[in-house]
Scaffold this motif. Structure first.
Motif, PDB file in Angstrom:
ATOM      1  N   ILE A  63       0.989  -1.256   0.140  1.00 32.81           N
ATOM      2  CA  ILE A  63       0.005   0.034   0.012  1.00 32.81           C
ATOM      3  C   ILE A  63       0.842   1.119  -0.005  1.00 32.81           C
ATOM      4  O   ILE A  63       0.625   2.160  -0.616  1.00 32.81           O
ATOM      5  CB  ILE A  63      -0.918  -0.044   1.082  1.00 32.81           C
ATOM      6  N   LYS A  64       1.907   1.354   0.631  1.00 32.30           N
ATOM      7  CA  LYS A  64       2.906   2.399   0.837  1.00 32.30           C
ATOM      8  C   LYS A  64       3.694   2.684  -0.575  1.00 32.30           C
ATOM      9  O   LYS A  64       3.674   3.848  -0.920  1.00 32.30           O
ATOM     10  CB  LYS A  64       4.115   2.028   1.660  1.00 32.30           C
ATOM     11  N   ALA A  65       3.703   1.599  -1.378  1.00 35.54           N
ATOM     12  CA  ALA A  65       4.393   1.752  -2.651  1.00 35.54           C
ATOM     13  C   ALA A  65       3.614   2.005  -3.636  1.00 35.54           C
ATOM     14  O   ALA A  65       4.075   2.422  -4.711  1.00 35.54           O
ATOM     15  CB  ALA A  65       5.507   0.437  -2.794  1.00 35.54           C
ATOM     16  N   ASN A  66       2.382   1.648  -3.745  1.00 39.69           N
ATOM     17  CA  ASN A  66       1.449   1.652  -4.859  1.00 39.69           C
ATOM     18  C   ASN A  66      -0.086   2.117  -4.536  1.00 39.69           C
ATOM     19  O   ASN A  66      -0.501   1.324  -3.784  1.00 39.69           O
ATOM     20  CB  ASN A  66       1.526   0.254  -5.495  1.00 39.69           C
ATOM     21  N   LEU A  67      -0.107   2.972  -5.397  1.00 37.02           N
ATOM     22  CA  LEU A  67      -1.516   3.668  -5.197  1.00 37.02           C
ATOM     23  C   LEU A  67      -2.886   2.795  -5.585  1.00 37.02           C
ATOM     24  O   LEU A  67      -3.912   3.007  -5.225  1.00 37.02           O
ATOM     25  CB  LEU A  67      -1.669   4.931  -6.070  1.00 37.02           C
ATOM     26  N   SER A  68      -2.629   1.697  -6.341  1.00 36.12           N
ATOM     27  CA  SER A  68      -3.365   0.814  -6.884  1.00 36.12           C
ATOM     28  C   SER A  68      -3.976  -0.327  -5.986  1.00 36.12           C
ATOM     29  O   SER A  68      -4.839  -1.001  -6.176  1.00 36.12           O
ATOM     30  CB  SER A  68      -3.090   0.392  -8.179  1.00 36.12           C
ATOM     31  N   VAL A  69      -3.150  -0.246  -4.628  1.00 33.74           N
ATOM     32  CA  VAL A  69      -3.737  -1.531  -3.705  1.00 33.74           C
ATOM     33  C   VAL A  69      -4.004  -0.319  -2.527  1.00 33.74           C
ATOM     34  O   VAL A  69      -3.498   0.330  -2.197  1.00 33.74           O
ATOM     35  CB  VAL A  69      -2.547  -2.153  -3.347  1.00 33.74           C
ATOM     36  N   ALA A  70      -5.151  -0.709  -1.690  1.00 33.98           N
ATOM     37  CA  ALA A  70      -5.527   0.103  -0.974  1.00 33.98           C
ATOM     38  C   ALA A  70      -6.864  -0.728   0.092  1.00 33.98           C
ATOM     39  O   ALA A  70      -7.368  -1.803  -0.280  1.00 33.98           O
ATOM     40  CB  ALA A  70      -6.453   1.362  -1.127  1.00 33.98           C
ATOM     41  N   PRO A  71      -6.849   0.034   1.407  1.00 36.24           N
ATOM     42  CA  PRO A  71      -7.775  -0.481   2.310  1.00 36.24           C
ATOM     43  C   PRO A  71      -8.914  -0.586   1.973  1.00 36.24           C
ATOM     44  O   PRO A  71      -9.313   0.421   0.819  1.00 36.24           O
ATOM     45  CB  PRO A  71      -7.375  -0.026   3.669  1.00 36.24           C
ATOM     46  N   PRO A  72      -9.975  -1.045   2.365  1.00 38.91           N
ATOM     47  CA  PRO A  72     -10.198  -2.011   3.433  1.00 38.91           C
ATOM     48  C   PRO A  72      -9.527  -3.303   2.890  1.00 38.91           C
ATOM     49  O   PRO A  72      -9.585  -3.561   1.702  1.00 38.91           O
ATOM     50  CB  PRO A  72     -11.870  -2.166   3.845  1.00 38.91           C
ATOM     51  N   ILE A  73      -8.920  -3.913   3.977  1.00 45.13           N
ATOM     52  CA  ILE A  73      -8.364  -5.363   3.784  1.00 45.13           C
ATOM     53  C   ILE A  73      -9.231  -6.161   4.269  1.00 45.13           C
ATOM     54  O   ILE A  73      -9.521  -6.302   5.371  1.00 45.13           O
ATOM     55  CB  ILE A  73      -6.686  -5.284   4.313  1.00 45.13           C
TER      56      ILE A  73
ATOM     57  N   ASP B  21      -8.696   1.979   6.849  1.00 45.83           N
ATOM     58  CA  ASP B  21      -7.660   2.791   7.095  1.00 45.83           C
ATOM     59  C   ASP B  21      -7.685   3.185   8.445  1.00 45.83           C
ATOM     60  O   ASP B  21      -6.544   3.525   9.098  1.00 45.83           O
ATOM     61  CB  ASP B  21      -7.890   4.103   6.169  1.00 45.83           C
ATOM     62  N   GLY B  22      -8.611   3.404   9.212  1.00 45.88           N
ATOM     63  CA  GLY B  22      -8.605   3.716  10.686  1.00 45.88           C
ATOM     64  C   GLY B  22      -8.536   2.711  11.840  1.00 45.88           C
ATOM     65  O   GLY B  22      -8.575   2.848  13.035  1.00 45.88           O
ATOM     66  N   ASP B  23      -8.207   1.397  11.157  1.00 42.92           N
ATOM     67  CA  ASP B  23      -8.166   0.313  12.121  1.00 42.92           C
ATOM     68  C   ASP B  23      -7.146   0.575  13.127  1.00 42.92           C
ATOM     69  O   ASP B  23      -5.847   0.750  12.797  1.00 42.92           O
ATOM     70  CB  ASP B  23      -8.033  -1.050  11.230  1.00 42.92           C
ATOM     71  N   ALA B  24      -7.441   0.560  14.512  1.00 40.27           N
ATOM     72  CA  ALA B  24      -6.339   0.888  15.319  1.00 40.27           C
ATOM     73  C   ALA B  24      -5.196  -0.237  15.411  1.00 40.27           C
ATOM     74  O   ALA B  24      -4.045   0.215  15.526  1.00 40.27           O
ATOM     75  CB  ALA B  24      -7.044   0.855  16.845  1.00 40.27           C
ATOM     76  N   TYR B  25      -5.575  -1.422  15.275  1.00 37.17           N
ATOM     77  CA  TYR B  25      -4.643  -2.546  15.401  1.00 37.17           C
ATOM     78  C   TYR B  25      -3.708  -2.418  14.158  1.00 37.17           C
ATOM     79  O   TYR B  25      -2.491  -2.419  14.428  1.00 37.17           O
ATOM     80  CB  TYR B  25      -5.111  -4.020  15.411  1.00 37.17           C
ATOM     81  N   PHE B  26      -4.215  -2.209  12.887  1.00 37.97           N
ATOM     82  CA  PHE B  26      -3.434  -2.301  11.739  1.00 37.97           C
ATOM     83  C   PHE B  26      -2.643  -0.890  11.790  1.00 37.97           C
ATOM     84  O   PHE B  26      -1.401  -0.756  11.454  1.00 37.97           O
ATOM     85  CB  PHE B  26      -4.233  -1.951  10.561  1.00 37.97           C
ATOM     86  N   ASN B  27      -2.825   0.193  12.263  1.00 36.10           N
ATOM     87  CA  ASN B  27      -2.169   1.286  12.399  1.00 36.10           C
ATOM     88  C   ASN B  27      -0.953   1.167  13.482  1.00 36.10           C
ATOM     89  O   ASN B  27       0.041   1.640  13.331  1.00 36.10           O
ATOM     90  CB  ASN B  27      -3.151   2.565  12.824  1.00 36.10           C
ATOM     91  N   ALA B  28      -1.391   0.688  14.587  1.00 33.08           N
ATOM     92  CA  ALA B  28      -0.503   0.222  15.596  1.00 33.08           C
ATOM     93  C   ALA B  28       0.697  -0.875  14.815  1.00 33.08           C
ATOM     94  O   ALA B  28       2.037  -0.337  15.200  1.00 33.08           O
ATOM     95  CB  ALA B  28      -0.848  -0.348  16.740  1.00 33.08           C
ATOM     96  N   LEU B  29       0.072  -1.735  14.253  1.00 31.59           N
ATOM     97  CA  LEU B  29       1.179  -2.589  13.349  1.00 31.59           C
ATOM     98  C   LEU B  29       2.073  -1.722  12.398  1.00 31.59           C
ATOM     99  O   LEU B  29       3.364  -1.868  12.420  1.00 31.59           O
ATOM    100  CB  LEU B  29       0.522  -3.632  12.790  1.00 31.59           C
ATOM    101  N   ARG B  30       1.332  -1.180  11.586  1.00 29.00           N
ATOM    102  CA  ARG B  30       2.036  -0.104  10.587  1.00 29.00           C
ATOM    103  C   ARG B  30       3.242   0.828  11.406  1.00 29.00           C
ATOM    104  O   ARG B  30       4.276   0.859  10.870  1.00 29.00           O
ATOM    105  CB  ARG B  30       1.156   0.720   9.894  1.00 29.00           C
ATOM    106  N   GLY B  31       2.769   1.449  12.458  1.00 27.45           N
ATOM    107  CA  GLY B  31       3.675   2.330  13.213  1.00 27.45           C
ATOM    108  C   GLY B  31       4.681   1.658  13.650  1.00 27.45           C
ATOM    109  O   GLY B  31       5.915   2.080  13.622  1.00 27.45           O
ATOM    110  N   TYR B  32       4.396   0.403  14.499  1.00 34.55           N
ATOM    111  CA  TYR B  32       5.617  -0.241  15.040  1.00 34.55           C
ATOM    112  C   TYR B  32       6.698  -0.719  14.194  1.00 34.55           C
ATOM    113  O   TYR B  32       7.863  -0.604  14.035  1.00 34.55           O
ATOM    114  CB  TYR B  32       4.899  -1.546  15.624  1.00 34.55           C
ATOM    115  N   TRP B  33       6.119  -1.274  12.845  1.00 38.54           N
ATOM    116  CA  TRP B  33       6.773  -1.979  11.573  1.00 38.54           C
ATOM    117  C   TRP B  33       7.768  -0.754  11.016  1.00 38.54           C
ATOM    118  O   TRP B  33       9.048  -0.820  10.979  1.00 38.54           O
ATOM    119  CB  TRP B  33       6.045  -2.505  10.500  1.00 38.54           C
ATOM    120  N   GLY B  34       6.829   0.442  10.887  1.00 35.69           N
ATOM    121  CA  GLY B  34       8.141   1.605  10.288  1.00 35.69           C
ATOM    122  C   GLY B  34       8.998   2.070  11.150  1.00 35.69           C
ATOM    123  O   GLY B  34      10.179   2.009  10.783  1.00 35.69           O
ATOM    124  N   GLU B  35       8.803   2.266  12.584  1.00 37.90           N
ATOM    125  CA  GLU B  35       9.617   2.808  13.385  1.00 37.90           C
ATOM    126  C   GLU B  35      10.860   1.670  13.610  1.00 37.90           C
ATOM    127  O   GLU B  35      12.061   2.046  13.851  1.00 37.90           O
ATOM    128  CB  GLU B  35       9.056   3.022  14.667  1.00 37.90           C
TER     129      GLU B  35
END
Lengths: 247, 247
Positions: A184-194, A214-228
């Protein structure tokens, strides 16, 4: 585009699909690409679709209709094995291709479509298939235990490093979400909901199905954890011993 | 296939390219895809090439020959700016296309080729260009500070997370190697040796150029660190709070 992923693990199956379809950047919409057929206690079948949306929707509709009508032919609820289920999907794809291809080609439209189909029928082990545009298919095994369709490349490196048949179900679902995040980060043609479905072997029903937006709390926590975490990992990477001459 | 990467950073430029060419899996060989033209103290020009090898080799040879012969036209050693250098590469690519395309097409061969060209000429800042098959080009800036050509997707996620113009040169080179590692792991058509060149702004000469092969101790240490680190990072990822029903 689309990104769909299916994994065959010792403990069961994990499926994930995004929801974006696009016919050019000015025609972007949201469609479900995960389709579940369930006879609780007896069978569970999941199909993920990529490619021409009209083609894949027609395939799914033809198969759903045959199951709902209790038809003898092409009925995934009566198939004796997941192999037969895969053949039913392959045949439906061929039928749609044969009917639509000349018309699509006359308009220069893309006729490509492919599916991931998996599940379990009582008496069999869980199985997972990749069905090509031509309606033929391959089955996952211990050597290759996951299939991707659509925009597959961005999300592959993490799968290659982490996914083995012994990976447990929840970690596998996490890995699927990390793979989707990279895509999703790399390609606009793929997007949530998953759409995420976790199937535990021999349960023969859906126990865990999540729609992650997009607003899913767990997915955003996982994305933040992974990016950091990636940035921190990178910051500590060993330095080269080259004489760089750099000031 | 091929993977080449160029980055434009505040401190300078980083270039990396693999060395595998393939015309089918039974015709795999090793060719350099990084070409350096240097007038120490005055200019440094680096070109990375992807696509049809005969096309790109011809482009490089035409340009090298013009420089060696001291020609007035198409001589990158006399170009007044990196913009003019990019135009010279674009024109050479167009000339080769015009001459070869009918013959290549008659044999069903791929005529596609693209380049990354960057460097610095005294009096100018360092600059970086992506030259398309048609010979037109775009220039990197603060918003998009790196270009990839060839097999670009597997190695993009880490670049997206880490590379900004403020990234220092050695970390940028490390990030390039991690991006190559992800690509090499996922795709047989990209392989070492990796040519790596780090250019520090205003030095106007090559100070760091490494050829990194499969047995390179540092690259293997970095690969090991990264693979282990990713798995450890993944193992500690937060758990979902879904009621999974999984036993």
């Amino acid at each position: 585009m689309t990104y769909c992923l299916g994994m065959l693990l010792h403990e069961g199956l994990v499926f994930a699909s995004d929801s974006r379809t696009s016919a050019g950047v000015d025609s972007v919409s949201q469609f479900r690409k995960m389709f579940v057929t369930e006879a609780p206690g007896e069978r569970l079948i999941v199909a993920l679709t990529a490619g021409n949306l009209a083609v894949t929707q027609e395939v799914i509709t033809v198969i759903d209709r045959a199951a709902a009508a209790g038809e003898d032919e092409g009925n995934v609820l009566l198939a004796d094995s997941m192999f037969t289920v895969a053949r039913i999907f392959g045949s439906a794809l061929r039928d749609v291709h044969n009917r639509d291809r000349p018309h699509l080609m006359a308009h220069g439209a893309d006729v490509n479509a492919s599916l991931i189909v998996g599940g379990q029928i009582a008496g069999e082990r869980p199985r997972l298939f990749h069905i090509y545009a031509a309606g033929n298919f391959i089955e996952a095994g211990d050597e290759t235990c996951y299939f991707q369709i659509g925009e597959t490349k961005y999300g592959k490196p993490i799968l290659e490093r982490v996914v083995t048949p012994a990976l447990r179900l929840i970690p596998a679902a996490k890995c699927a979400l990390v793979s989707f995040d990279s895509t999703i980060k790399a390609n606009l043609s793929v997007a949530p909901p998953i759409d995420l479905l976790i199937y535990e072997r021999d349960r023969l029903r859906v126990l865990t199905r999540q729609r992650i937006d997009d607003g899913d709390a767990y997915f955003n926590a996982l994305r933040g954890y992974w990016g950091e975490g990636l940035r921190a990992l990178f910051a500590d990477a060993p330095d080269p011993d080259w004489k760089s001459g750099i000031t």
